[in-house]
Design an enzyme around this catalytic site. Structure first.
Site, PDB file in Angstrom:
ATOM      1  N   LYS A 284       0.844  -1.191   0.000  1.00 15.13           N
ATOM      2  CA  LYS A 284       0.000   0.000   0.000  1.00 15.13           C
ATOM      3  C   LYS A 284       0.880   1.242   0.000  1.00 15.13           C
ATOM      4  O   LYS A 284       1.857   1.318   0.725  1.00 15.13           O
ATOM      5  CB  LYS A 284      -0.902   0.018   1.235  1.00 15.13           C
ATOM      6  CG  LYS A 284      -2.047  -0.975   1.200  1.00 15.13           C
ATOM      7  CD  LYS A 284      -2.914  -0.824   2.429  1.00 15.13           C
ATOM      8  CE  LYS A 284      -4.097  -1.779   2.380  1.00 15.13           C
ATOM      9  NZ  LYS A 284      -4.950  -1.675   3.583  1.00 15.13           N
ATOM     10  N   GLU A 370     -19.917  -8.494   7.301  1.00 17.13           N
ATOM     11  CA  GLU A 370     -21.042  -7.851   7.968  1.00 17.13           C
ATOM     12  C   GLU A 370     -22.073  -8.854   8.481  1.00 17.13           C
ATOM     13  O   GLU A 370     -22.638  -8.672   9.563  1.00 17.13           O
ATOM     14  CB  GLU A 370     -21.715  -6.852   7.019  1.00 17.13           C
ATOM     15  CG  GLU A 370     -20.835  -5.683   6.621  1.00 17.13           C
ATOM     16  CD  GLU A 370     -19.974  -5.952   5.399  1.00 17.13           C
ATOM     17  OE1 GLU A 370     -19.277  -5.017   4.943  1.00 17.13           O
ATOM     18  OE2 GLU A 370     -19.989  -7.103   4.897  1.00 17.13           O
ATOM     19  N   ARG A 398     -25.912  -5.302   3.923  1.00 14.87           N
ATOM     20  CA  ARG A 398     -25.373  -6.613   3.581  1.00 14.87           C
ATOM     21  C   ARG A 398     -25.702  -7.665   4.632  1.00 14.87           C
ATOM     22  O   ARG A 398     -25.485  -8.850   4.410  1.00 14.87           O
ATOM     23  CB  ARG A 398     -23.856  -6.511   3.408  1.00 14.87           C
ATOM     24  CG  ARG A 398     -23.402  -5.345   2.553  1.00 14.87           C
ATOM     25  CD  ARG A 398     -21.940  -5.417   2.217  1.00 14.87           C
ATOM     26  NE  ARG A 398     -21.736  -6.139   0.978  1.00 14.87           N
ATOM     27  CZ  ARG A 398     -20.550  -6.530   0.518  1.00 14.87           C
ATOM     28  NH1 ARG A 398     -19.469  -6.296   1.239  1.00 14.87           N
ATOM     29  NH2 ARG A 398     -20.439  -7.168  -0.607  1.00 14.87           N
TER      30      ARG A 398
END
Length: 639
Positions: A284, A370, A398
């Site tokens: 990253k 979730e 979700r």
């Protein structure tokens, strides 16, 4: 326009241009592309760390595959800026995430290269499998379908459901690229491993494998020995066993910033059929030292100076709703040892950093999962503890089945702190929390609240926590009106609203505005122009039906205002209450329209939807004229 220093990037208007470059020019292109991403995001804000990490991978994908005929599906899509730049949107990056500009995520309507619209995680493999099946059945058997998915997204069950399905479809071309940006480059990622990965991805390895199978098939013990030997050998080189068990041919891990290895491997994979799995390791923030050092800070920054980097400013005078929640949950946890906090991979965004530091054994980040987060909370509640689920409105969608079946049906004591409710600005329709009023209020046993200000938010969180059942507090992104909070933990009367402004108009021309949550402030401002009564309804469920009847009896028209979908939302609850008591009165429902609201600055979007003070006042005047008279609309039903 492109920076004049970007002499190579300025010549790339499509992947076809890219594929005409000699391979030795690709590192220069990567440098220019990375710089363009950095400077674009510094001017507009957006996702940075993830995009800097996928520069080489994006170049290699478009170089090795025949896009757009070969389909690339970006999971989440927050790492797709290099892809956008290489696919004809280089000069549009100045409008990235701005009103009227290009989206920060892939959109099918934006480019033929955006083969699947996304912004939520873990959908890419399912979409790629679906595309591959359609391509096979429509006679495009050589087309490749490449799902690029991050290691964080692999924690979601949907990704593994798709892997399970794809592994048995041997005649469908699916390539899953695991973009692993958390793992450091380990010793196996060296010259020998690069060579073996290229070899294993190429025709020589595939041919040798077929010949070996033909020779060994008549001798089952040798065939089984060879199979186990191959698995053991590949297992020593990389963590591929689990993906092999799903039916994929696993390759990697390889260095995701080594363009030569990436291009060679992907070129070989392009000519391989069936399910393939390539493990790519990236960093990253790669190439920008400040982002490499703190990828979380540079994950989704606003505008900044790329030379100085992000300068942390003083704490704003008005706290955000997220910080109000952060303070509240720490205070409540100090008072009640039963409290446990749960987040699906949104520690920073949901305001749980301080909680984790103070109560590490009572903090649970379950990853991008979730559904699991909600049922996990249900299990905690079954044993007498008090879970608080901190979740964005768009992500709670979700876990809707789990919310109904595992929490509400059993009437379990779970508190939902729902952040980013309503419009969210630059992230656009995919992240907007427009539907929670509608999908929560229809569930039995649920309590649903929306604060008008920061102080009320804190009291509502306490009310939800003390309520012995499922309760939700939904609050918007950013700051509120600036009402100071007190470090007390007091509650509100359940299901009771309040009058914030009383109309002084004479009988026969009075309008009552019933405002929910973030709409109380603009409703009060509009009421000053209209001389209307304003009620802060506070509760969407249970709705204060007594207050609705009281206002209906003393006013000639009702206006409901909410920062949520009109259809089935809080205004609908008011009209249902009126109908239930046989009250016939003109009703104007104001809220978010029946369409997906695009990205842009929040204030601009609210004004576009008529939900600022001027828009509310204008809508009331257009509907009722300068003066409302009940006789003029006698017998009319709600609008």
């Amino acid at each position: 326009m492109s920076d004049p220093k970007h002499t190579l990037l300025s010549t790339i208007d499509s992947p076809a241009d890219l594929r005409r470059l000699p391979r030795e020019r690709l590192p220069q292109l990567a440098d220019e592309l990375r710089e363009h991403v950095l400077h674009s995001v510094s001017r507009t804000g957006g996702h940075l760390s993830s995009n800097l990490g996928t520069v080489e991978l994006t170049i290699a994908l478009h170089y090795a595959f025949d896009t757009p005929d070969d389909r690339i599906i970006w999971d989440v899509g927050h790492q797709s800026y290099p892809h956008k730049i290489l696919t004809g949107r280089r000069d549009a990056m100045g409008g990235l995430r701005q009103y009227g500009g290009i989206s920060g995520f892939p959109r099918r309507c934006e480019s033929e290269y955006d083969t699947f619209g996304t912004a939520h995680s873990s959908t890419s493999i399912s979409a790629a499998v679906g595309m591959a099946v359609a391509s096979r059945n429509q006679g495009h058997g050589k087309r490749q379908h490449i799902a690029v998915i991050g290691d964080g997204s692999m924690s979601a069950g949907m990704a593994f459901e798709a892997l399970n399905n794809a592994g048995v479809m041997r005649d469908c071309n699916v390539i899953v690229i695991l973009n692993d940006n958390e793992m450091s480059i380990s010793p196996p990622v060296g010259a020998l491993h690069r060579h073996l990965t290229k070899l294993m991805s190429g025709n020589f390895y595939a041919a040798a494998r077929r010949v070996g199978q033909k020779i060994l098939d008549p001798v089952p013990p040798l065939r089984e020995f060879a199979r186990k030997f191959e698995e053991h050998t590949k297992g020593m080189l990389g963590p591929g066993t689990i993906f092999e068990e799903f039916g994929f041919n696993y390759l990697g891990p390889i260095d995701g910033h080594d363009l030569d290895t990436l291009v060679s491997t992907l070129t070989n994979l392009r000519h391989r059929g069936g399910p393939q799995f390539l493990h790519v390791v990236t960093r990253k923030g790669a190439g920008y030292k400040l982002a490499e050092a703190d990828p979380i800070l540079y994950h989704g920054p606003g505008k900044f100076d790329p030379v100085r980097g992000i300068v942390k400013t003083a704490v704003p005078t008005k706290p955000t709703y997220t910080s109000v929640f952060s303070d509240w949950i720490c205070d409540m946890a100090a008072k009640d040892s039963r409290l446990m906090a749960i987040t699906p991979a949104m520690r920073e965004g949901s305001g749980l950093v301080k909680f984790e530091q103070q109560f590490p054994t009572r903090y649970f980040d379950v990853g991008i999962a979730e559904q699991h987060a909600v049922t996990f909370a249900a299990g905690i509640a079954c044993e007498g503890a008090k879970p608080v689920v901190a979740i964005y409105s768009t992500f709670l969608q979700r876990a809707y089945d789990q919310l109904i079946h595992d929490v509400a049906l059993q009437n379990l004591d779970v508190t939902f702190a729902i952040d980013r409710a309503g419009l969210v600005g630059a992230d656009g329709a995919t992240h907007a929390g427009n539907y929670d009023y509608a999908f929560l209020r229809c569930i039995p046993n649920m309590v649903v609240m929306a604060p008008a200000d920061e102080a009320e938010c804190r009291r509502m969180l306490t009310t939800a926590y003390e309520y012995a059942g499922p309760a939700a507090v939904r609050y918007p992104r950013g700051s509120g009106p600036g009402v100071a909070t007190e470090r007390v933990l007091d509650t509100l009367p359940l299901g009771k609203g309040e009058i914030r402004r009383q109309s002084g108009a004479a009988a026969g021309g009075r309008v009552a505005i019933l405002a929910f949550g973030s709409m109380v402030a603009p409703a009060l401002a509009a009421a000053e122009q209209l001389d209307a009564t304003v009620a802060n309804m506070r509760f969407v469920k249970p709705l204060d039906a007594d207050l609705v009847r009281e206002l209906a009896a003393s006013h000639d028209a009702i206006v409901t205002v909410e920062e949520g979908a009109i259809m089935g939302g809080a205004g609908s609850a008011v009209t249902e209450a009126l109908a239930a008591h046989g009250i016939v009165l003109p009703v104007l429902q104001l809220g978010l329209p029946d369409r997906f609201v695009d990205h842009g600055e929040q204030g601009v979007l609210l004004a576009e939807c008529g939900l600022d003070a001027a828009g509310i006042a204008r809508s009331v005047r257009e509907r009722f004229g300068g003066r409302v008279r009940l006789a003029a609309v006698a017998g009319s039903a709600s609008a």
